[in-house]
Design an enzyme around this catalytic site. Structure first.
Site, PDB file in Angstrom:
ATOM      1  N   LYS A  13       5.385  -3.610   3.862  1.00 21.98           N
ATOM      2  CA  LYS A  13       6.697  -3.773   3.236  1.00 21.98           C
ATOM      3  C   LYS A  13       7.665  -2.777   3.858  1.00 21.98           C
ATOM      4  O   LYS A  13       7.363  -1.588   3.944  1.00 21.98           O
ATOM      5  CB  LYS A  13       6.605  -3.554   1.724  1.00 21.98           C
ATOM      6  CG  LYS A  13       5.691  -4.538   1.003  1.00 21.98           C
ATOM      7  CD  LYS A  13       5.595  -4.197  -0.471  1.00 21.98           C
ATOM      8  CE  LYS A  13       4.730  -5.194  -1.215  1.00 21.98           C
ATOM      9  NZ  LYS A  13       3.315  -5.162  -0.782  1.00 21.98           N
ATOM     10  N   TYR A  85      -5.367  11.578 -13.152  1.00 20.91           N
ATOM     11  CA  TYR A  85      -6.512  10.927 -12.509  1.00 20.91           C
ATOM     12  C   TYR A  85      -7.534  11.982 -12.125  1.00 20.91           C
ATOM     13  O   TYR A  85      -7.189  13.005 -11.539  1.00 20.91           O
ATOM     14  CB  TYR A  85      -6.020  10.181 -11.266  1.00 20.91           C
ATOM     15  CG  TYR A  85      -6.836   8.979 -10.857  1.00 20.91           C
ATOM     16  CD1 TYR A  85      -6.860   7.833 -11.639  1.00 20.91           C
ATOM     17  CD2 TYR A  85      -7.557   8.974  -9.664  1.00 20.91           C
ATOM     18  CE1 TYR A  85      -7.580   6.718 -11.254  1.00 20.91           C
ATOM     19  CE2 TYR A  85      -8.284   7.862  -9.264  1.00 20.91           C
ATOM     20  CZ  TYR A  85      -8.295   6.740 -10.064  1.00 20.91           C
ATOM     21  OH  TYR A  85      -9.015   5.633  -9.678  1.00 20.91           O
ATOM     22  N   GLY A  92      -5.340   5.519  -4.426  1.00 21.14           N
ATOM     23  CA  GLY A  92      -4.408   4.915  -3.488  1.00 21.14           C
ATOM     24  C   GLY A  92      -2.972   5.287  -3.852  1.00 21.14           C
ATOM     25  O   GLY A  92      -2.581   5.174  -5.019  1.00 21.14           O
ATOM     26  N   ASP A  94      -0.321   3.800  -3.282  1.00 17.24           N
ATOM     27  CA  ASP A  94       0.453   2.658  -3.774  1.00 17.24           C
ATOM     28  C   ASP A  94       0.340   2.536  -5.293  1.00 17.24           C
ATOM     29  O   ASP A  94       1.330   2.217  -5.966  1.00 17.24           O
ATOM     30  CB  ASP A  94       0.005   1.361  -3.100  1.00 17.24           C
ATOM     31  CG  ASP A  94      -1.494   1.111  -3.217  1.00 17.24           C
ATOM     32  OD1 ASP A  94      -2.261   2.065  -3.446  1.00 17.24           O
ATOM     33  OD2 ASP A  94      -1.893  -0.065  -3.075  1.00 17.24           O
TER      34      ASP A  94
END
Length: 243
Positions: A13, A85, A92, A94
Protein backbone atom coordinates in the site's frame (compact mmCIF):
# COMPACT_ATOMS: atom_id res chain seq x y z
CA UNK A 1 1.44 15.68 4.55
CA UNK A 2 3.20 12.30 4.74
CA UNK A 3 4.09 9.42 2.44
CA UNK A 4 2.93 6.11 3.93
CA UNK A 5 4.15 2.74 2.65
CA UNK A 6 3.05 -0.64 3.98
CA UNK A 7 4.56 -3.80 2.49
CA UNK A 8 2.18 -6.63 3.31
CA UNK A 9 2.07 -10.37 2.68
CA UNK A 10 0.62 -9.96 -0.81
CA UNK A 11 0.21 -6.29 -1.67
CA UNK A 12 2.04 -3.04 -0.98
CA UNK A 13 0.00 0.00 0.00
CA UNK A 14 1.32 3.42 -1.01
CA UNK A 15 -0.54 6.47 0.26
CA UNK A 16 -0.28 10.17 0.97
CA UNK A 17 -2.07 11.28 4.12
CA UNK A 18 -2.70 14.45 6.07
CA UNK A 19 -4.05 13.56 9.49
CA UNK A 20 -7.06 11.32 8.89
CA UNK A 21 -7.44 12.57 5.31
CA UNK A 22 -6.01 10.18 2.71
CA UNK A 23 -5.10 12.23 -0.37
CA UNK A 24 -3.76 9.38 -2.49
CA UNK A 25 -3.93 5.59 -2.25
CA UNK A 26 -2.60 2.74 -4.37
CA UNK A 27 -2.59 -1.00 -3.74
CA UNK A 28 0.10 -2.67 -5.84
CA UNK A 29 2.04 -5.92 -6.06
CA UNK A 30 5.37 -4.08 -5.87
CA UNK A 31 6.73 -0.58 -5.41
CA UNK A 32 7.79 1.29 -8.53
CA UNK A 33 10.44 3.94 -7.90
CA UNK A 34 9.19 5.98 -10.85
CA UNK A 35 5.73 6.10 -9.24
CA UNK A 36 7.19 7.10 -5.88
CA UNK A 37 9.11 9.88 -7.63
CA UNK A 38 5.90 11.11 -9.25
CA UNK A 39 4.01 11.03 -5.94
CA UNK A 40 6.70 12.97 -4.07
CA UNK A 41 6.88 15.61 -6.79
CA UNK A 42 3.09 15.99 -6.97
CA UNK A 43 2.19 15.96 -3.27
CA UNK A 44 5.49 17.09 -1.72
CA UNK A 45 5.13 15.11 1.53
CA UNK A 46 7.34 16.15 4.45
CA UNK A 47 8.13 12.72 5.85
CA UNK A 48 7.73 9.02 5.06
CA UNK A 49 7.04 5.91 7.11
CA UNK A 50 7.76 2.41 5.80
CA UNK A 51 6.25 -0.65 7.47
CA UNK A 52 6.87 -4.20 6.26
CA UNK A 53 5.97 -7.71 7.38
CA UNK A 54 9.11 -8.94 5.61
CA UNK A 55 12.19 -7.31 4.12
CA UNK A 56 12.07 -3.87 2.54
CA UNK A 57 13.59 -3.78 -0.97
CA UNK A 58 17.08 -2.33 -0.49
CA UNK A 59 17.06 -0.20 -3.65
CA UNK A 60 13.69 1.29 -2.77
CA UNK A 61 14.74 2.17 0.76
CA UNK A 62 18.00 3.72 -0.44
CA UNK A 63 16.13 5.82 -3.00
CA UNK A 64 13.61 6.99 -0.42
CA UNK A 65 16.32 8.01 2.04
CA UNK A 66 17.91 10.12 -0.68
CA UNK A 67 14.66 11.95 -1.45
CA UNK A 68 12.67 12.27 1.79
CA UNK A 69 12.97 11.91 5.58
CA UNK A 70 12.24 8.23 6.21
CA UNK A 71 11.18 6.43 9.39
CA UNK A 72 11.32 2.63 9.18
CA UNK A 73 8.72 1.20 11.56
CA UNK A 74 10.05 -1.32 14.04
CA UNK A 75 10.30 -2.45 17.66
CA UNK A 76 11.78 0.91 18.74
CA UNK A 77 9.11 3.04 17.05
CA UNK A 78 7.16 5.20 19.50
CA UNK A 79 3.38 4.80 19.46
CA UNK A 80 0.62 7.02 20.92
CA UNK A 81 -1.06 4.13 22.76
CA UNK A 82 0.16 1.73 25.44
CA UNK A 83 1.21 -1.69 24.17
CA UNK A 84 0.41 -4.55 26.58
CA UNK A 85 1.30 -7.35 24.14
CA UNK A 86 3.46 -9.85 26.04
CA UNK A 87 5.77 -10.52 23.06
CA UNK A 88 6.09 -7.15 21.29
CA UNK A 89 9.06 -8.40 19.27
CA UNK A 90 6.77 -10.89 17.48
CA UNK A 91 3.88 -8.48 16.91
CA UNK A 92 3.36 -7.49 13.29
CA UNK A 93 3.63 -3.71 13.04
CA UNK A 94 0.59 -3.65 10.76
CA UNK A 95 -1.55 -4.95 13.65
CA UNK A 96 -0.17 -2.27 15.95
CA UNK A 97 -0.82 0.40 13.32
CA UNK A 98 -4.42 -0.77 12.92
CA UNK A 99 -4.88 -0.43 16.67
CA UNK A 100 -3.47 3.11 16.57
CA UNK A 101 -5.76 3.94 13.64
CA UNK A 102 -8.77 2.68 15.56
CA UNK A 103 -7.84 4.68 18.66
CA UNK A 104 -7.37 7.75 16.46
CA UNK A 105 -10.80 7.46 14.83
CA UNK A 106 -12.63 6.43 18.01
CA UNK A 107 -10.95 8.07 21.00
CA UNK A 108 -12.22 7.12 24.46
CA UNK A 109 -14.02 4.06 23.06
CA UNK A 110 -13.33 0.36 23.28
CA UNK A 111 -12.47 -0.66 19.72
CA UNK A 112 -12.19 -4.07 18.07
CA UNK A 113 -10.37 -4.03 14.73
CA UNK A 114 -10.89 -6.92 12.31
CA UNK A 115 -8.53 -7.06 9.34
CA UNK A 116 -9.86 -9.53 6.75
CA UNK A 117 -6.98 -10.18 4.39
CA UNK A 118 -4.59 -13.10 3.81
CA UNK A 119 -5.16 -13.83 7.49
CA UNK A 120 -7.97 -12.51 9.66
CA UNK A 121 -6.58 -10.58 12.61
CA UNK A 122 -8.51 -9.32 15.61
CA UNK A 123 -7.02 -6.47 17.66
CA UNK A 124 -8.52 -4.77 20.68
CA UNK A 125 -7.82 -1.32 22.13
CA UNK A 126 -9.45 -0.17 25.37
CA UNK A 127 -11.10 3.21 25.78
CA UNK A 128 -8.13 4.28 27.89
CA UNK A 129 -5.82 3.69 24.93
CA UNK A 130 -4.32 0.33 25.88
CA UNK A 131 -3.63 -2.29 23.21
CA UNK A 132 -4.30 -5.75 24.67
CA UNK A 133 -3.80 -8.04 21.67
CA UNK A 134 -6.39 -10.18 19.92
CA UNK A 135 -6.39 -13.24 17.67
CA UNK A 136 -5.12 -14.54 14.32
CA UNK A 137 -7.12 -16.80 12.04
CA UNK A 138 -6.86 -18.04 8.42
CA UNK A 139 -8.46 -15.77 5.82
CA UNK A 140 -11.02 -16.84 3.22
CA UNK A 141 -8.57 -17.70 0.44
CA UNK A 142 -6.21 -19.43 2.87
CA UNK A 143 -9.05 -21.72 3.94
CA UNK A 144 -10.02 -22.52 0.36
CA UNK A 145 -6.37 -23.25 -0.52
CA UNK A 146 -5.95 -25.47 2.54
CA UNK A 147 -8.98 -27.57 1.59
CA UNK A 148 -7.65 -27.91 -1.95
CA UNK A 149 -4.03 -28.63 -1.00
CA UNK A 150 -4.68 -31.10 1.82
CA UNK A 151 -7.34 -33.21 0.10
CA UNK A 152 -7.25 -35.36 -3.02
CA UNK A 153 -10.25 -34.11 -4.96
CA UNK A 154 -11.63 -30.88 -3.57
CA UNK A 155 -11.33 -28.06 -6.14
CA UNK A 156 -9.72 -24.67 -5.54
CA UNK A 157 -12.29 -21.89 -5.26
CA UNK A 158 -11.14 -18.34 -5.95
CA UNK A 159 -14.35 -16.36 -6.48
CA UNK A 160 -16.36 -16.11 -3.27
CA UNK A 161 -20.10 -15.54 -3.13
CA UNK A 162 -22.54 -15.99 -0.26
CA UNK A 163 -24.40 -19.26 -0.44
CA UNK A 164 -27.13 -21.08 1.47
CA UNK A 165 -26.23 -22.68 4.76
CA UNK A 166 -26.89 -26.12 3.25
CA UNK A 167 -24.88 -26.72 0.09
CA UNK A 168 -26.28 -29.13 -2.49
CA UNK A 169 -23.05 -29.75 -4.45
CA UNK A 170 -19.36 -30.06 -3.58
CA UNK A 171 -18.81 -26.50 -4.78
CA UNK A 172 -21.63 -24.98 -2.73
CA UNK A 173 -20.72 -27.12 0.29
CA UNK A 174 -17.17 -25.76 0.17
CA UNK A 175 -18.39 -22.18 -0.11
CA UNK A 176 -20.94 -22.67 2.65
CA UNK A 177 -18.38 -24.20 4.98
CA UNK A 178 -15.70 -21.59 4.45
CA UNK A 179 -17.80 -18.44 4.08
CA UNK A 180 -20.34 -19.23 6.79
CA UNK A 181 -17.55 -20.52 9.03
CA UNK A 182 -15.76 -17.17 8.76
CA UNK A 183 -18.99 -15.23 9.33
CA UNK A 184 -19.88 -17.33 12.40
CA UNK A 185 -16.36 -16.86 13.72
CA UNK A 186 -16.39 -13.09 13.30
CA UNK A 187 -19.89 -12.63 14.72
CA UNK A 188 -19.01 -14.93 17.63
CA UNK A 189 -15.80 -13.05 18.39
CA UNK A 190 -17.64 -9.71 18.28
CA UNK A 191 -20.35 -11.03 20.60
CA UNK A 192 -17.82 -12.40 23.09
CA UNK A 193 -15.78 -9.18 23.20
CA UNK A 194 -18.95 -7.07 23.49
CA UNK A 195 -20.10 -9.16 26.46
CA UNK A 196 -16.86 -8.32 28.27
CA UNK A 197 -16.34 -4.70 27.19
CA UNK A 198 -19.29 -2.32 26.90
CA UNK A 199 -19.55 0.50 24.38
CA UNK A 200 -17.42 -1.46 21.91
CA UNK A 201 -16.98 -0.17 18.35
CA UNK A 202 -16.12 -2.71 15.65
CA UNK A 203 -14.09 -1.63 12.61
CA UNK A 204 -13.59 -3.95 9.64
CA UNK A 205 -10.80 -3.44 7.11
CA UNK A 206 -8.83 -5.48 4.58
CA UNK A 207 -9.42 -6.97 1.15
CA UNK A 208 -12.46 -9.09 2.08
CA UNK A 209 -14.05 -6.50 4.37
CA UNK A 210 -16.79 -5.26 2.03
CA UNK A 211 -17.93 -8.79 1.19
CA UNK A 212 -17.98 -9.84 4.83
CA UNK A 213 -19.61 -6.63 6.05
CA UNK A 214 -22.63 -7.22 3.83
CA UNK A 215 -23.20 -10.62 5.43
CA UNK A 216 -22.39 -10.11 9.12
CA UNK A 217 -25.17 -9.81 11.69
CA UNK A 218 -23.34 -7.33 13.92
CA UNK A 219 -23.20 -3.59 13.25
CA UNK A 220 -19.73 -2.54 12.12
CA UNK A 221 -17.81 0.29 10.48
CA UNK A 222 -15.79 -0.41 7.33
CA UNK A 223 -12.67 1.65 6.73
CA UNK A 224 -10.22 0.59 4.02
CA UNK A 225 -7.75 3.31 5.05
CA UNK A 226 -7.47 2.33 8.72
CA UNK A 227 -3.89 1.05 8.38
CA UNK A 228 -2.83 4.21 6.53
CA UNK A 229 -4.42 6.43 9.18
CA UNK A 230 -2.66 4.48 11.92
CA UNK A 231 0.76 4.57 10.27
CA UNK A 232 0.38 8.27 9.55
CA UNK A 233 -0.52 8.97 13.19
CA UNK A 234 2.51 6.99 14.32
CA UNK A 235 4.78 8.93 11.98
CA UNK A 236 3.44 12.27 13.20
CA UNK A 237 3.88 11.12 16.80
CA UNK A 238 7.53 10.18 16.20
CA UNK A 239 8.28 13.41 14.34
CA UNK A 240 6.73 15.45 17.19
CA UNK A 241 8.65 13.53 19.86
CA UNK A 242 11.99 13.83 18.05
CA UNK A 243 11.98 17.63 18.26
Amino acid sequence: MNLVIDIGNTFTKVAVANGQDVKYFQNTLEIEIDELDRIIKEFQPNNCIVSAVGKIPVNTLMWLKQNINVHVAGINTKIPIENKYSTPETLGFDRLALAVGAATLFPNRNVLVIDAGTAITYDFVTKSGVYLGGAISPGLQMRFKALHNFTAKLPLIEKVEKTDIIGNSTLTCLVSGVVNGVLFEIDGYINQISSIYDDCVVVLTGGDSNFLANNLKNSIFVNQYLLIIGLNRILDFNVQNSI
